[in-house]
Design a protein around this motif. Structure first.
Motif, PDB file in Angstrom:
ATOM      1  N   SER A  11      11.890  -3.853  -1.101  1.00 50.57           N
ATOM      2  CA  SER A  11      11.409  -2.942  -2.218  1.00 50.57           C
ATOM      3  C   SER A  11      11.022  -1.610  -1.844  1.00 50.57           C
ATOM      4  CB  SER A  11      10.538  -3.615  -3.048  1.00 50.57           C
ATOM      5  OG  SER A  11      10.751  -5.084  -3.084  1.00 50.57           O
ATOM      6  N   ALA A  12      10.077  -1.527  -0.651  1.00 52.43           N
ATOM      7  CA  ALA A  12       9.809  -0.246  -0.132  1.00 52.43           C
ATOM      8  C   ALA A  12      10.824   0.724   0.179  1.00 52.43           C
ATOM      9  CB  ALA A  12       8.762  -0.502   0.893  1.00 52.43           C
ATOM     10  N   LEU A  13      11.605  -0.002   0.982  1.00 54.19           N
ATOM     11  CA  LEU A  13      13.107   0.764   1.557  1.00 54.19           C
ATOM     12  C   LEU A  13      13.554   1.522   0.364  1.00 54.19           C
ATOM     13  CD1 LEU A  13      14.359  -1.243   4.416  1.00 54.19           C
ATOM     14  CD2 LEU A  13      12.867   0.717   4.682  1.00 54.19           C
ATOM     15  N   LYS A  14      13.836   0.689  -0.929  1.00 51.41           N
ATOM     16  CA  LYS A  14      14.695   0.899  -2.189  1.00 51.41           C
ATOM     17  C   LYS A  14      13.829   2.056  -2.852  1.00 51.41           C
ATOM     18  CE  LYS A  14      16.939  -2.860  -3.617  1.00 51.41           C
ATOM     19  NZ  LYS A  14      18.085  -2.736  -2.717  1.00 51.41           N
ATOM     20  N   GLU A  15      12.531   1.695  -3.185  1.00 51.52           N
ATOM     21  CA  GLU A  15      11.709   2.434  -3.991  1.00 51.52           C
ATOM     22  C   GLU A  15      11.707   3.891  -3.404  1.00 51.52           C
ATOM     23  OE1 GLU A  15       8.162   0.654  -4.927  1.00 51.52           O
ATOM     24  OE2 GLU A  15       9.228  -0.864  -5.719  1.00 51.52           O
ATOM     25  N   LYS A  16      11.350   4.087  -2.148  1.00 54.10           N
ATOM     26  CA  LYS A  16      11.293   5.532  -1.527  1.00 54.10           C
ATOM     27  C   LYS A  16      12.416   5.879  -0.873  1.00 54.10           C
ATOM     28  CE  LYS A  16       6.657   4.647  -1.804  1.00 54.10           C
ATOM     29  NZ  LYS A  16       6.440   4.502  -3.240  1.00 54.10           N
ATOM     30  N   LYS A  17      13.680   5.455  -1.159  1.00 54.57           N
ATOM     31  CA  LYS A  17      14.975   5.859  -0.758  1.00 54.57           C
ATOM     32  C   LYS A  17      14.890   6.296   0.690  1.00 54.57           C
ATOM     33  CE  LYS A  17      16.271   7.578  -5.124  1.00 54.57           C
ATOM     34  NZ  LYS A  17      15.203   7.308  -6.211  1.00 54.57           N
ATOM     35  N   ILE A  18      14.397   5.313   1.390  1.00 57.39           N
ATOM     36  CA  ILE A  18      14.189   5.399   2.820  1.00 57.39           C
ATOM     37  C   ILE A  18      15.635   5.680   3.556  1.00 57.39           C
ATOM     38  CG2 ILE A  18      13.547   4.698   5.227  1.00 57.39           C
ATOM     39  CD1 ILE A  18      11.095   5.502   3.151  1.00 57.39           C
ATOM     40  N   ASN A  19      15.594   6.952   4.245  1.00 58.36           N
ATOM     41  CA  ASN A  19      16.978   7.108   5.058  1.00 58.36           C
ATOM     42  C   ASN A  19      16.795   7.207   6.391  1.00 58.36           C
ATOM     43  OD1 ASN A  19      15.926   9.617   5.049  1.00 58.36           O
ATOM     44  ND2 ASN A  19      17.235  10.431   3.613  1.00 58.36           N
ATOM     45  N   THR A  20      15.467   7.182   7.050  1.00 59.87           N
ATOM     46  CA  THR A  20      15.019   7.158   8.447  1.00 59.87           C
ATOM     47  C   THR A  20      14.012   6.080   8.686  1.00 59.87           C
ATOM     48  OG1 THR A  20      15.927   9.322   8.903  1.00 59.87           O
ATOM     49  CG2 THR A  20      14.459   8.690  10.438  1.00 59.87           C
ATOM     50  N   ILE A  21      13.876   5.331   9.762  1.00 58.55           N
ATOM     51  CA  ILE A  21      12.814   4.430  10.046  1.00 58.55           C
ATOM     52  C   ILE A  21      12.585   4.657  11.391  1.00 58.55           C
ATOM     53  CG2 ILE A  21      12.171   2.075  10.235  1.00 58.55           C
ATOM     54  CD1 ILE A  21      14.004   1.338   8.096  1.00 58.55           C
ATOM     55  N   ILE A  22      11.162   4.910  11.759  1.00 61.38           N
ATOM     56  CA  ILE A  22      10.590   4.965  13.127  1.00 61.38           C
ATOM     57  C   ILE A  22       9.689   3.901  13.034  1.00 61.38           C
ATOM     58  CG2 ILE A  22       9.581   6.312  14.869  1.00 61.38           C
ATOM     59  CD1 ILE A  22       9.820   8.971  13.048  1.00 61.38           C
ATOM     60  N   HIS A  23       9.956   3.015  13.957  1.00 65.30           N
ATOM     61  CA  HIS A  23       9.516   1.543  13.743  1.00 65.30           C
ATOM     62  C   HIS A  23       8.524   1.365  15.014  1.00 65.30           C
ATOM     63  CE1 HIS A  23       8.939  -2.747  13.468  1.00 65.30           C
ATOM     64  NE2 HIS A  23       9.836  -2.930  14.155  1.00 65.30           N
ATOM     65  N   PHE A  24       7.229   1.454  14.804  1.00 62.33           N
ATOM     66  CA  PHE A  24       6.136   1.120  16.131  1.00 62.33           C
ATOM     67  C   PHE A  24       5.573  -0.210  15.951  1.00 62.33           C
ATOM     68  CE2 PHE A  24       6.238   5.708  15.093  1.00 62.33           C
ATOM     69  CZ  PHE A  24       6.490   6.216  16.360  1.00 62.33           C
ATOM     70  N   ALA A  25       5.495  -0.662  14.647  1.00 59.70           N
ATOM     71  CA  ALA A  25       4.755  -1.837  14.270  1.00 59.70           C
ATOM     72  C   ALA A  25       5.168  -3.088  15.353  1.00 59.70           C
ATOM     73  CB  ALA A  25       4.958  -2.328  12.950  1.00 59.70           C
ATOM     74  N   ALA A  26       4.085  -3.738  16.083  1.00 63.71           N
ATOM     75  CA  ALA A  26       4.355  -4.580  16.837  1.00 63.71           C
ATOM     76  C   ALA A  26       2.968  -5.105  17.361  1.00 63.71           C
ATOM     77  CB  ALA A  26       5.012  -4.213  18.003  1.00 63.71           C
ATOM     78  N   SER A  27       3.006  -6.312  18.075  1.00 66.19           N
ATOM     79  CA  SER A  27       1.927  -6.955  18.648  1.00 66.19           C
ATOM     80  C   SER A  27       2.374  -6.588  20.340  1.00 66.19           C
ATOM     81  CB  SER A  27       1.759  -8.294  18.612  1.00 66.19           C
ATOM     82  OG  SER A  27       1.847  -8.816  17.413  1.00 66.19           O
ATOM     83  N   ILE A  28       1.094  -5.963  21.094  1.00 68.50           N
ATOM     84  CA  ILE A  28       1.534  -5.150  22.104  1.00 68.50           C
ATOM     85  C   ILE A  28       0.725  -5.691  23.375  1.00 68.50           C
ATOM     86  CG2 ILE A  28       2.115  -3.137  20.981  1.00 68.50           C
ATOM     87  CD1 ILE A  28      -0.739  -2.192  22.170  1.00 68.50           C
ATOM     88  N   VAL A  29       0.084  -6.921  23.236  1.00 65.96           N
ATOM     89  CA  VAL A  29      -0.865  -7.199  24.597  1.00 65.96           C
ATOM     90  C   VAL A  29      -0.230  -8.221  25.343  1.00 65.96           C
ATOM     91  CG1 VAL A  29      -3.071  -8.221  25.234  1.00 65.96           C
ATOM     92  CG2 VAL A  29      -2.975  -6.727  22.979  1.00 65.96           C
ATOM     93  N   VAL A  30       0.019  -7.748  26.458  1.00 70.51           N
ATOM     94  CA  VAL A  30       0.894  -8.804  27.286  1.00 70.51           C
ATOM     95  C   VAL A  30       0.382 -10.114  27.707  1.00 70.51           C
ATOM     96  CG1 VAL A  30       1.951  -8.861  29.673  1.00 70.51           C
ATOM     97  CG2 VAL A  30       2.346  -6.663  28.536  1.00 70.51           C
ATOM     98  N   PRO A  31      -0.851 -10.309  28.193  1.00 66.81           N
ATOM     99  CA  PRO A  31      -1.567 -11.540  28.169  1.00 66.81           C
ATOM    100  C   PRO A  31      -1.477 -12.474  27.074  1.00 66.81           C
ATOM    101  CG  PRO A  31      -2.923  -9.767  29.244  1.00 66.81           C
ATOM    102  CD  PRO A  31      -1.770  -9.130  28.434  1.00 66.81           C
ATOM    103  N   GLU A  32      -1.665 -11.822  25.944  1.00 58.71           N
ATOM    104  CA  GLU A  32      -1.763 -12.540  24.720  1.00 58.71           C
ATOM    105  C   GLU A  32      -0.190 -13.158  24.587  1.00 58.71           C
ATOM    106  OE1 GLU A  32      -3.264 -12.024  20.371  1.00 58.71           O
ATOM    107  OE2 GLU A  32      -1.809 -10.787  20.977  1.00 58.71           O
ATOM    108  N   SER A  33       0.762 -12.495  24.827  1.00 52.16           N
ATOM    109  CA  SER A  33       2.036 -12.798  24.437  1.00 52.16           C
ATOM    110  C   SER A  33       2.442 -14.011  25.668  1.00 52.16           C
ATOM    111  CB  SER A  33       3.078 -11.630  24.891  1.00 52.16           C
ATOM    112  OG  SER A  33       3.474 -11.554  26.092  1.00 52.16           O
ATOM    113  N   VAL A  34       1.764 -13.998  26.453  1.00 53.86           N
ATOM    114  CA  VAL A  34       2.135 -15.341  27.567  1.00 53.86           C
ATOM    115  C   VAL A  34       1.357 -16.633  26.732  1.00 53.86           C
ATOM    116  CG1 VAL A  34       1.413 -16.325  29.844  1.00 53.86           C
ATOM    117  CG2 VAL A  34       2.061 -13.692  29.351  1.00 53.86           C
ATOM    118  N   GLU A  35       0.030 -16.262  26.344  1.00 53.48           N
ATOM    119  CA  GLU A  35      -0.805 -17.470  25.677  1.00 53.48           C
ATOM    120  C   GLU A  35      -0.095 -17.969  24.412  1.00 53.48           C
ATOM    121  OE1 GLU A  35      -4.550 -15.972  25.508  1.00 53.48           O
ATOM    122  OE2 GLU A  35      -4.513 -15.465  27.843  1.00 53.48           O
TER     123      GLU A  35
END
Ligand SMILES: NC(=O)c1ccc[n+]([C@@H]2O[C@H](COP(=O)([O-])OP(=O)(O)OC[C@H]3O[C@@H](n4cnc5c(N)ncnc54)[C@H](O)[C@@H]3O)[C@@H](O)[C@H]2O)c1
Length: 339
Positions: A66-90
């Protein structure tokens, strides 16, 4: 141009948002669940000019749509992520769900909503533990072989992007493989604020300020000039500039993958020494045993981004990066810009 920045309340995303708000007239929407991002950072960005903020978790697939539709998004810059390497192992599933599954959904919804440009934050962790590195560093064709779920979750997302773009000619991507990002905005209004902090330069800055007792150096028997491992530190402002360039790059060029680093390695001991010098402080560093999965050397070959994107770094200077991180940490100590 209607741009969606996912993770825009976080460290790197907020620097890109700041640069876009300051230097362009594009309509900006930030989507963030504030899990590690900061509402105060968003308040700071609001003082530049107005933008839309959607507090949302990417796992809410229909609401993302809905957000993409409503805001008529044409470009996405995608940073959102989980980033802690040791946590990713656990907790690998956290990383595969948040980084790979949510990114896959975002790509699917992007294609369905006619988004034409997708700029993705990947990482040098996709290279794993490179051996026999050429003097020019690791280039983008170097074999990928992540050694932890974090790196793998990013490599899988890269693959989804590539395969999707290969059958959707109106959908193009730039994948950036960041090396070690550090530093803060020049006006020190935003900067790095991870909890827990796992990155070397902010940890050394905290130690210089007395917020930590000592800095641990993991191994001094690596095959490097002083035995500690070598990394490629890139200032967040140069990285932000590369993202702005990527938007225009995709007007004229096809999808591509770029390393983003300075192509020069500094050892952990050199970082510690530099921080002491530029801040005129002294603090304890302690050599402890190596950590599993820490490559001896991880330095980029950055010739591709320089030649194809005309990326010209302005902050390629370790003392400047250390000082920037220290000044920001100092300001955090005064409780400016914290959550
Ligand atoms: N910091 C580095 O040195 C570095 C190096 C290589 C790659 N990267 C990549 O750069 C990107 C940004 O890293 P960062 O250091 O700014 O991290 P960060 O944690 O500061 O920012 C991530 C942002 O994404 C948001 N977020 C996380 N999961 C979400 C979800 N499911 N829905 C909505 N929002 C969500 C967080 O609240 C936060 O604001 C990440 O993709 C990371 O993998 C960072």
């Amino acid at each position: 141009m209607n741009i969606l920045i996912t993770g825009g309340a976080g460290y790197i995303g907020s620097h890109v948002a700041k640069q876009l708000l300051e230097t362009t007239t594009y309509n900006i929407t930030i989507l963030d669940n504030l899990s590690t991002g900061s509402a105060k950072t968003l308040d700071t960005l609001k003082t530049i000019r107005d933008f839309k903020f959607i507090e949302l978790d990417l796992k809410e697939f229909d609401k993302v749509n809905s957000a993409l539709k409503e805001k008529k998004i044409n470009t996405i810059i995608h940073f959102a992520a989980s980033i802690v390497v040791p946590e990713s192992v656990e907790n690998p599933l956290k990383y595969y769900m948040n980084n790979t599954v949510n990114t896959t959904n975002l790509i699917k919804r992007a294609v369905e909503n006619n988004v034409s440009k997708f700029i993705f934050s990947s990482t040098a962790a996709v290279y794993g533990e490179p051996t026999n590195i050429p003097n020019t560093g690791v280039d983008e064709s170097y074999p990928t072989n992540p050694i932890n779920p974090y790196g793998m979750s990013k490599l899988m997302s890269e693959k989804v992007l590539q395969d999707t773009a290969s059958v959707n000619s109106d959908f193009k991507y730039v994948i950036f493989r960041y090396f070690n990002v550090a530093g803060a905005s020049a006006d020190l209004t935003i900067g790095e604020c991870h909890e827990p902090e796992t990155h070397l330069i902010p940890l050394v800055a905290k130690t210089a300020l007395g917020k930590r007792d000592k800095i641990l150096i993991y191994g001094d028997d690596y095959p490097t000039k002083d035995g500690s491992n070598l990394r490629d530190y890139v200032h967040v402002l140069d990285l932000a500039d590369a993202h702005i360039k990527a938007i225009d790059f995709l007007n004229e060029n096809s999808s591509n993958i770029f390393n983003c680093g300075y192509g020069k390695g500094f050892s952990v001991k050199e970082v510690v020494k530099t921080m002491k010098l530029v801040t005129n402080t002294n603090f304890i560093s302690e050599i402890v045993s190596r950590r599993a999965g820490d490559p001896a050397i991880l330095v980029s070959d950055n010739r591709k981004i320089k030649s194809k994107m005309n990326w010209i770094p302005k902050y390629e200077d370790l003392p400047l990066i250390c000082k920037s991180a220290y000044d920001w940490e100092n300001r955090l100590g005064e409780e400016i810009g914290t959550k």
